[in-house]
Enzyme design. Sequence first.
Site, PDB file in Angstrom:
ATOM      1  N   GLN A 115      31.550  39.742  55.159  1.00 17.28           N
ATOM      2  CA  GLN A 115      32.853  39.062  55.121  1.00 17.28           C
ATOM      3  C   GLN A 115      33.973  40.079  55.288  1.00 17.28           C
ATOM      4  O   GLN A 115      34.269  40.843  54.363  1.00 17.28           O
ATOM      5  CB  GLN A 115      32.984  38.353  53.762  1.00 17.28           C
ATOM      6  CG  GLN A 115      34.264  37.606  53.538  1.00 17.28           C
ATOM      7  CD  GLN A 115      34.419  37.221  52.071  1.00 17.28           C
ATOM      8  OE1 GLN A 115      33.792  37.815  51.187  1.00 17.28           O
ATOM      9  NE2 GLN A 115      35.237  36.238  51.784  1.00 17.28           N
ATOM     10  N   SER A 118      39.094  41.208  52.931  1.00 11.72           N
ATOM     11  CA  SER A 118      39.997  42.086  52.167  1.00 11.72           C
ATOM     12  C   SER A 118      40.370  43.340  52.950  1.00 11.72           C
ATOM     13  O   SER A 118      39.569  43.870  53.718  1.00 11.72           O
ATOM     14  CB  SER A 118      39.333  42.540  50.864  1.00 11.72           C
ATOM     15  OG  SER A 118      38.942  41.434  50.107  1.00 11.72           O
ATOM     16  N   SER A 150      30.991  43.815  51.275  1.00  9.60           N
ATOM     17  CA  SER A 150      29.598  43.794  50.821  1.00  9.60           C
ATOM     18  C   SER A 150      28.687  43.554  52.011  1.00  9.60           C
ATOM     19  O   SER A 150      29.025  42.781  52.918  1.00  9.60           O
ATOM     20  CB  SER A 150      29.375  42.651  49.823  1.00  9.60           C
ATOM     21  OG  SER A 150      30.327  42.690  48.798  1.00  9.60           O
ATOM     22  N   GLU A 233      32.677  30.160  48.597  1.00 15.77           N
ATOM     23  CA  GLU A 233      32.306  31.407  47.921  1.00 15.77           C
ATOM     24  C   GLU A 233      32.360  31.227  46.401  1.00 15.77           C
ATOM     25  O   GLU A 233      31.470  31.654  45.676  1.00 15.77           O
ATOM     26  CB  GLU A 233      33.274  32.523  48.349  1.00 15.77           C
ATOM     27  CG  GLU A 233      32.984  33.859  47.677  1.00 15.77           C
ATOM     28  CD  GLU A 233      33.865  34.998  48.202  1.00 15.77           C
ATOM     29  OE1 GLU A 233      34.931  34.713  48.788  1.00 15.77           O
ATOM     30  OE2 GLU A 233      33.474  36.162  48.022  1.00 15.77           O
ATOM     31  N   GLU A 367      42.623  36.279  37.471  1.00 17.77           N
ATOM     32  CA  GLU A 367      44.059  35.946  37.369  1.00 17.77           C
ATOM     33  C   GLU A 367      44.459  35.001  38.507  1.00 17.77           C
ATOM     34  O   GLU A 367      45.139  33.993  38.295  1.00 17.77           O
ATOM     35  CB  GLU A 367      44.923  37.215  37.445  1.00 17.77           C
ATOM     36  CG  GLU A 367      44.814  38.152  36.252  1.00 17.77           C
ATOM     37  CD  GLU A 367      43.552  39.010  36.274  1.00 17.77           C
ATOM     38  OE1 GLU A 367      42.906  39.109  37.334  1.00 17.77           O
ATOM     39  OE2 GLU A 367      43.193  39.568  35.225  1.00 17.77           O
TER      40      GLU A 367
END
Length: 397
Positions: A115, A118, A150, A233, A367
């Site tokens: 993926q 990020s 990952s 996910e 968060e």
Amino acid sequence: MSSEDLAVDLKARVQALLDEHDPATTDPREFLGAQYDAGLAWVHLPHGFGGLDLPRKAQETVDAQLAAAGAPVGGTAKNFIGMGMAAPTIAAFGTDDQKRKFLRPLFTGEQVYCQLFSEPGAGSDLAGVATRAVRDGDDWIVNGQKVWTSMAQHAQMAILVARTDPTVPKHAGLTYFLCDMTQPGVEVRPLRQITGEAEFNEVFLTDARVPDANRLGPVGGGWRVATTTLNNERVAIGTRAGTPREGGMIGQVARVWRDEPGLRNPGMHDELMRLWVDTEVLRLAGERLRQQAQAGQPGPEGAGMKVAFARLAQAISGFDIELHAESGLQYDDWTMRRTEVVDLIGREPGYRYLRARGNSIEGGTSEILRNTISERILGLPGEHRVDKDVAWKDLDR
Ligand SMILES: Cc1cc2nc3c(=O)[nH]c(=O)nc-3n(C[C@H](O)[C@H](O)[C@H](O)COP(=O)(O)OP(=O)(O)OC[C@H]3O[C@@H](n4cnc5c(N)ncnc54)[C@H](O)[C@@H]3O)c2cc1C
């Protein structure tokens, strides 16, 4: 067809697959290919795309019958991103040609996915990604850096979010692609974690080419496609399908508690009971969520499961360390790169404790997920956003 007739028909189809491809003697990849061709990979998908146009729930019957016969599991252990995130996104947004091309090798494990979302400057704020994709004839040329990727060391393919229009507000300028990880413009560098392992990587994209035929959804429509991936996910991380009562981490701790009474301390019994009950509540809530999701794509509800899962994984692994006292944090195997995916539950308490730190970060931090719950589920006022109507290129970065 009545539901009884449907069940009988499905059982007969699975039996025919098993008769023609004995799992004991058939190569796993060949078996999975045959399963896909028989429409038994994802029964809810249309004929020709690994399915039979049946309700999603019917997959449970298929999977149980295959598991009882010792059949291999679709996607292989390395392809959890492919199975849990890429496949449902391709199924939801792919054209027929894309589904035909990508779903079968994903299911057989021939194409492992990672993926590429990020970036150093865009994690929680995923819509801020800076990796650029520029159109060049039938291709897109991609330049940028991704991080925390990952499985990139094992992957042949990636789901990629890139910026195709910097002149519009950040959410509107993104496009979603399926990117070949084996091409020369893709460089994968390991990033070592607190556990000693490098499960994830930095990925540098330098003039990498992605055919427009690998674009999932419209140009500029990448945010909507990515949201489908992220919702899947969170459900995939937060709810482990088929985990039995007292399975997973709590099972390991309960076993040590029973087998090694000398390790017990006063007061720990109450804490273990609390963790055990919380795990069971989460497991049953996960079952319910999975059944709800069988009606369609998962929504923001997965956020709650993922927050609860991360909290519990950290609490249970902390309890485990306390139970093992001074030896708890020690373990010997610090192999940085492995060829196989680590079975977390089978590892030492110290490894599990350190690895669980990442659970409240990966797949969206706790968060951010609490924000999602408050805004999207509870309907509370949203965070103040100053960048909603500003072109991405004009934002402070
Ligand atoms: C084990 C692991 C595996 C991963 N695998 C992948 C992968 O395969 N592919 C991929 O693309 N990414 C992957 N990630 C990255 C992960 O998705 C990001 O780390 C995560 O989204 C957080 O982004 P960040 O690290 O940039 O932190 P930041 O976004 O910089 O956040 C830093 C801190 O600020 C808090 N924060 C930020 N914004 C807000 C806000 N608005 N309100 C309240 N708090 C806020 C965060 O909660 C966090 O505590 C992985 C991460 C881990 C740990």
